[in-house]
Design an enzyme around this catalytic site. Structure first.
Site, PDB file in Angstrom:
ATOM      1  N   CYS A  16      -3.590 -74.939  26.678  1.00 47.48           N
ATOM      2  CA  CYS A  16      -2.935 -73.770  26.473  1.00 47.48           C
ATOM      3  C   CYS A  16      -3.445 -72.347  26.617  1.00 47.48           C
ATOM      4  O   CYS A  16      -3.416 -71.890  27.712  1.00 47.48           O
ATOM      5  CB  CYS A  16      -2.059 -73.638  25.057  1.00 47.48           C
ATOM      6  SG  CYS A  16      -0.703 -74.879  25.199  1.00 47.48           S
ATOM      7  N   GLY A  43     -10.465 -73.732  23.407  1.00 50.94           N
ATOM      8  CA  GLY A  43     -10.162 -74.604  24.850  1.00 50.94           C
ATOM      9  C   GLY A  43      -8.792 -75.195  24.639  1.00 50.94           C
ATOM     10  O   GLY A  43      -7.872 -74.573  23.931  1.00 50.94           O
TER      11      GLY A  43
END
Length: 446
Positions: free
Chosen positions: A271, A268
């Site tokens: 980025c 997660g």
């Protein structure tokens, strides 16, 4: 004369870069359009948790006791333009609402605002993650808007910071990638990074498009590796295999390596997910979408892990969440950070809550941010409080604090001793000895 450096955008990337540049001995001016953020940084405080960053900031912010005074902050574009020899652009490039593509409005706005104040030869360095082709467009726009014309040059220098290790990664990078269009630009960047270069950091020089592609290619490879081992976890569960042993065995192959082979609820953060999707969107615009169709499955595998964890939790409490208490250990997308953006832990907690479960979350650093995103969840001040009365405990962020929990003590406060290890980071034997039913993704039930 030593170079003077400005950093445009003082979020996670910009604040870290500004403090690190001051640590390397440069006079630095950080610019942001949010006055509250500038005031906070001027007091030596950061609006986020990153190990070592606040200490580094206080070491250099002008006006603080004992500081070097090399770091200041401003909201003035005119001041920034007059001050800097090298301007680093570190603003955010989020995912567009309702699309896979990257939102370039913050980057474009930064260039439009800075360029009119560049009256002498200068170098503007992009560090934001952008779609390939952006640098060439921005270089042209820079030359059009800057009074210095073509002497206002552009370089692209992607960042490779790992949250939790950002200070270390900036001061001692594992590689320095620069996309340049002239020897002068390369020379200036060599001067900026003289210290890490002297320490042996690899220096890789290339053109604009390749430099832009490096960051998205690196993130896509990491995402692929994570989703690969998570796909193997699905197979292991179906075949009653052990993905942890599988990962250990293939990790000894030096062509594969051990890193990023821990199966769990997936990746997660701010980025990997959005960079993956922006890369696919840009490939489509370039007519090369078939080259990246595999990334759709990488994304799909990753999102599927969250749903699978919810299913395991539902199974653990008897088939339905209504009236059941669920403790969630972890809210951030990874340990040593307070970042809850696209966090698998919070996503799972939110799904269970929506399905009628009474969810209580605890995280060492991410509570405040989690409350903003999911105010309807329950929050506890400690792991023990989160587990009080729980029918099942979910371990979803691999903080050291959770690995060091005493299963017996936790068992005394929970209603049922059931734990689901969504990160394959706990010791199954230890928990089972304390009377817990331990289950992890991709591992045998007992």
């Amino acid at each position: 004369m030593p170079l003077k450096i400005t950093v445009i955008g003082t979020g996670y990337l910009g604040a870290t870069h500004a403090a690190a540049m001051a640590e390397l001995g440069f006079e630095v001016l950080g610019l942001d359009i949010v006055p509250e953020k500038i005031e906070m940084l001027g007091r030596g405080e950061v609006p986020l948790y990153e190990p070592g960053l606040e200490e580094l900031l206080r070491k250099h912010v002008a006006g603080l006791p004992g500081s070097s005074g090399r770091l200041r902050f401003t909201t003035s574009w005119e001041e920034a333009g007059a001050f800097g020899d090298v301007h680093f652009v570190c603003v955010n490039t989020p995912q567009k609402h309702g699309e896979y593509a990257c939102d370039m409005s913050y980057v474009d706005s930064a260039f439009e605002s800075l360029a009119p104040h560049l009256t002498r030869p200068t170098l503007v360095v992009g560090k934001s993650t952008v779609p390939v082709g952006s640098a060439a467009r921005l270089a042209k726009r820079l030359a059009e808007l800057a009074p210095a014309g073509e002497e206002a040059e552009l370089a692209w220098n992607p960042e490779f910071l790992r949250e939790g290790f950002a200070v270390q990664d900036t001061l001692h990078p594992d590689r320095l990638v620069v996309g340049v269009a002239s020897e002068r630009a390369e020379s200036l960047l060599r001067e900026v990074y003289a210290t890490p270069l002297a320490e042996g950091s690899p220096w890789v020089v290339m053109d604009y498009p390749t430099a832009e592609l490096v960051k998205t290619a690196a993130n896509s490879f990491l995402a692929t590796k994570i989703s690969f081992i998570n796909a193997m976890a699905e197979i292991c569960e179906a075949a009653d295999g052990d993905v942890v042993k599988l990962a250990e065995a293939i990790g000894h192959d030096e062509r594969i390596g051990k890193k990023f082979l821990r199966a769990g609820v997936g990746f997660g953060g701010g980025c990997l997910p959005k960079d993956l999707r922006a890369f696919m969107a840009r490939a489509g615009e370039l007519g090369a979408d078939q080259a990246l169709t595999f990334l759709r499955e990488i994304d799909s595998i990753n999102m599927r892990r969250r749903g699978h964890m919810v299913e395991l939790a539902r199974e653990a409490v008897g088939g339905g969440f209504l009236g059941k208490r669920v403790a969630v250990l972890g809210a951030t997308f990874k340990p040593d950070s307070d970042d809850v953006r696209d966090s698998p832990a919070l996503n799972v907690a939110g799904q269970i809550h929506l399905q009628g479960g009474q969810v209580t979350v605890y995280d060492p650093k991410g509570m405040e941010n989690a409350r903003r995103v999911f105010p309807t969840l329950g929050y506890a001040p400690t792991a023990l409080d989160a587990a009080r009365g729980a029918d099942v405990v979910l371990h979803l962020t691999e903080w050291r604090e959770f690995r060091e929990l005493d299963p017996a003590t936790l068992g005394e406060v929970s209603t049922h001793r059931r734990i689901l290890d969504g990160r394959n980071a706990l010791d199954p034997e230890l928990w089972r000895k304390a009377g817990w039913t331990y289950r992890a993704l991709g591992r045998p039930r007992a």
